[in-house]
Design an enzyme around this catalytic site. Structure first.
Site, mmCIF file in Angstrom:
data_model
loop_
_atom_site.group_PDB
_atom_site.id
_atom_site.type_symbol
_atom_site.label_atom_id
_atom_site.label_comp_id
_atom_site.label_asym_id
_atom_site.label_seq_id
_atom_site.Cartn_x
_atom_site.Cartn_y
_atom_site.Cartn_z
ATOM 1 N N GLU A 1 0.848 -1.205 0.000
ATOM 2 C CA GLU A 1 0.000 0.000 0.000
ATOM 3 C C GLU A 1 0.885 1.258 0.000
ATOM 4 O O GLU A 1 0.787 2.117 0.885
ATOM 5 C CB GLU A 1 -0.987 -0.015 1.175
ATOM 6 C CG GLU A 1 -1.975 -1.163 1.050
ATOM 7 C CD GLU A 1 -3.174 -1.104 2.006
ATOM 8 O OE1 GLU A 1 -3.242 -0.198 2.856
ATOM 9 O OE2 GLU A 1 -4.059 -1.975 1.873
ATOM 10 N N GLU B 1 -4.682 -8.993 0.047
ATOM 11 C CA GLU B 1 -5.465 -8.700 1.263
ATOM 12 C C GLU B 1 -6.925 -8.656 0.860
ATOM 13 O O GLU B 1 -7.297 -7.881 -0.026
ATOM 14 C CB GLU B 1 -5.057 -7.357 1.887
ATOM 15 C CG GLU B 1 -3.697 -7.388 2.551
ATOM 16 C CD GLU B 1 -3.329 -6.100 3.286
ATOM 17 O OE1 GLU B 1 -4.242 -5.409 3.786
ATOM 18 O OE2 GLU B 1 -2.127 -5.809 3.341
HETATM 19 O O1 AHR Z 1 -4.922 -5.854 7.237
HETATM 20 C C1 AHR Z 1 -4.827 -4.668 7.949
HETATM 21 C C2 AHR Z 1 -4.210 -3.533 7.141
HETATM 22 O O2 AHR Z 1 -5.030 -3.228 6.059
HETATM 23 C C3 AHR Z 1 -2.896 -3.833 6.492
HETATM 24 O O3 AHR Z 1 -1.824 -3.664 7.362
HETATM 25 C C4 AHR Z 1 -2.830 -2.839 5.376
HETATM 26 O O4 AHR Z 1 -2.060 -3.263 4.299
HETATM 27 C C5 AHR Z 1 -4.294 -2.642 5.013
HETATM 28 O O5 AHR Z 1 -4.621 -1.320 4.909
#
Ligand code: AHR
Length: 517
Positions: free
Chosen positions: A193, A320
């Site tokens: 990110e 994610e």
């Molecule tokens: O999963 C929690 C957070 O969500 C992670 O650290 C980040 O990459 C995302 O914004």
């Protein structure tokens, strides 16, 4: 008798039997893309009690462990065949200095986890422990490099430490720390990110950094994953693809193998995530709607990738995904600890069906997160452990791993809430190495059963059909510590086979996986 007369009357009047409202047409003789087992991956970050307490308790803990890794958690994970595990972040990854986590544990420095609650960590879980954990559960490791606050040298050294067999300062250090042979880790994320917690970069700046960091990652056969933008930002995707692929130099084009995509379901949005367990039909609908929206977003990014990479060389890595609700009352808000209900199982099935159906481009996906954080598959409390409904959804989908995706055409009744409406049924299908077809269905309706016709085309007569179901007595049924499991898979017989069609009576809020021989 009455029904027969009615049917005869209808035929005499030239009336056709109405098409069933819920229909899944499966082209069983087609299919060219394999559903990568990596779609069934996980994500474990240094966040709350995911690593410390959830996975790692240390060798001296009274909780049974193998070299510090909890035995109950490792055994439960092995059962769901976690193809890959991503670590150490997430946001944490861009503050992590890997050298803090190697060598004798008593000499490792303590650090403050500035992303997640400002807690102090003793670095007892580092590179060797993570790779041992992956070995214990049978998962490929996937390591995220620190681009936000790390250096190119630090990243290059980490790759060399982990992967090189040559004689060098890094490999000597590894040997001194007790590991003779390299681990040969293939999957590496170059930042996380980077538009936000990973450095607040612009896409152009990040693309240049990606080129620079990737150039010096040299040991082993690597699969480098570039950070994606903030959903639904396709400009970021355009820029990264353009700067890497729209380039005459093969040396630049070949730096990238994967491109990351993150998507969370926040029910009503980031500022109104709502409770994980106390919700009604409206929040249920919001959650399903936002999860369906993932498909639209995914397809937008895939279109850009198709344009720049028509050979489909670069994988879309959904590293994610999952539901993000309010934390459980009384828990640290920075630890993201949430319970997990049958709603999570149904959304997990929806996510996984979408990833399966896009497996031409989606080569990996990682549920956030493995234990005690967000949509976990496992929850722990001291020595106790609970398998969540999401755990069981992941388990039921195992037959799709490495199977050939079969095209499905799904027609269904909508699920509505006021004037809003979404498809009420989700499906995907695959053919395994033994020729068996697996069809995974999710009834998104919280209250009403559905009759679903699964029509298999292009295949000889269907043999034995078996099925499993996952559902809950209430919308918010969940598994809790010290109680018998409320939500777990059961054998399912609510279907009829006729020729090559299977008519399934799909209960409300359920996930069903059929196996057709
Ligand atoms: O999963 C929690 C957070 O969500 C992670 O650290 C980040 O990459 C995302 O914004």
């Amino acid at each position: 008798m009455k029904k027969r007369i009615l049917l005869l009357l209808a035929a005499a009047c030239g009336l056709q039997a109405a098409e069933p409202a819920n229909r899944v047409v499966i082209s069983a003789d087609m299919g060219k893309d394999t559903i990568s087992a990596m779609i069934y991956g996980h994500f474990a970050e240094h966040l709350g009690a995911c690593i410390y307490g959830g996975i790692w308790v240390g060798e001296d803990s009274p909780i049974p462990n193998t070299r510090g890794v909890r035995n109950d958690v490792a055994a439960a994970l092995r059962e769901i065949k976690p193809a890959v595990i991503r670590w150490p972040g997430g946001c944490f990854g861009d503050t992590y200095h890997w050298m803090d986590g190697i060598g004798p544990r008593e000499s490792r420095p303590s650090i403050v986890n500035t992303n997640w609650g400002g807690v102090t960590e003793d670095n007892s879980f580092g590179t060797h422990e993570f790779l041992d954990f992956c070995g214990q559960v049978g998962a490929e490791p996937y390591i995220a490099l620190n681009v936000g606050s790390g250096t190119v040298r630090e990243a290059a050294d980490w790759v060399e430490y982990v992967n090189s067999d040559a004689k060098s300062p890094m490999t000597e250090l590894r040997r001194k720390n007790g590991r003779e042979k390299p681990w040969n880790v293939k999957y590496w994320a170059v930042g996380n990110e980077s538009w936000g917690c990973g450095g607040n970069m612009t896409p152009g700046y990040y693309s240049d950094l990606f080129r620079q960091f990737s150039t010096y990652m040299r040991a082993g056969k690597l699969y480098r994953v570039a950070s994606g933008g903030q959903d639904p930002d396709v400009d970021w995707t355009e820029t990264v693809m353009d700067r890497l692929l729209n380039n005459p130099h093969n040396a630049i084009r070949s730096l990238i193998q994967g491109y990351s995509f993150h998507y969370y379901t926040f029910a009503r949005g980031w500022n109104d995530k709502t409770s994980a367990t106390r919700f009604g039909e409206e929040e249920w609908f919001d959650t399903m709607k936002q999860t369906w929206a993932m498909q639209t977003s995914l397809e937008k990014h895939i279109r850009v990738m198709d344009e720049y990479d028509p050979e489909n060389r670069i994988g879309l890595i959904a590293d994610e995904w999952g539901n993000w609700f309010d934390v459980e009352p009384g828990t640290n808000p920075a630890f993201l600890y949430q319970q997990n209900t049958v709603r999570d199982a149904v959304t997990a099935a929806l996510y996984l069906n979408i990833f399966n159906n896009h497996c031409r481009r989606v080569k990996m996906a990682n549920l956030a997160q493995t234990v005690n954080v967000l949509q976990s598959v496992l929850l722990t409390r001291g020595p106790e452990m609970v398998r969540t409904p999401t755990y069981y959804a992941m388990k039921m989908f195992i037959p799709h791993q490495n199977a050939v995706l079969l095209p499905v055409e799904t027609t269904c009744e909508p699920l509505t809430s006021g004037s809003r409406s979404i498809p009420g049924l989700s499906a995907s299908a695959s053919r395994d190495g033994k020729g068996r077809v697996h069809v995974s269905l999710a009834n998104l309706d919280p209250a009403r059963d559905k009759e679903v016709l699964c029509d298999l085309r292009g295949r000889g007569k269907t043999g034995r059909v078996t099925a499993e179901i996952l559902t809950g007595r209430a919308l918010n049924a969940f598994n809790d510590f010290g109680k018998p499991e409320e939500v777990r898979p059961a054998a399912f017989s609510g279907f009829k086979v006729s020729g090559n069609a299977v008519t399934v009576r799909l209960p409300a809020r359920s996930v069903v996986v059929l196996e057709l021989e």
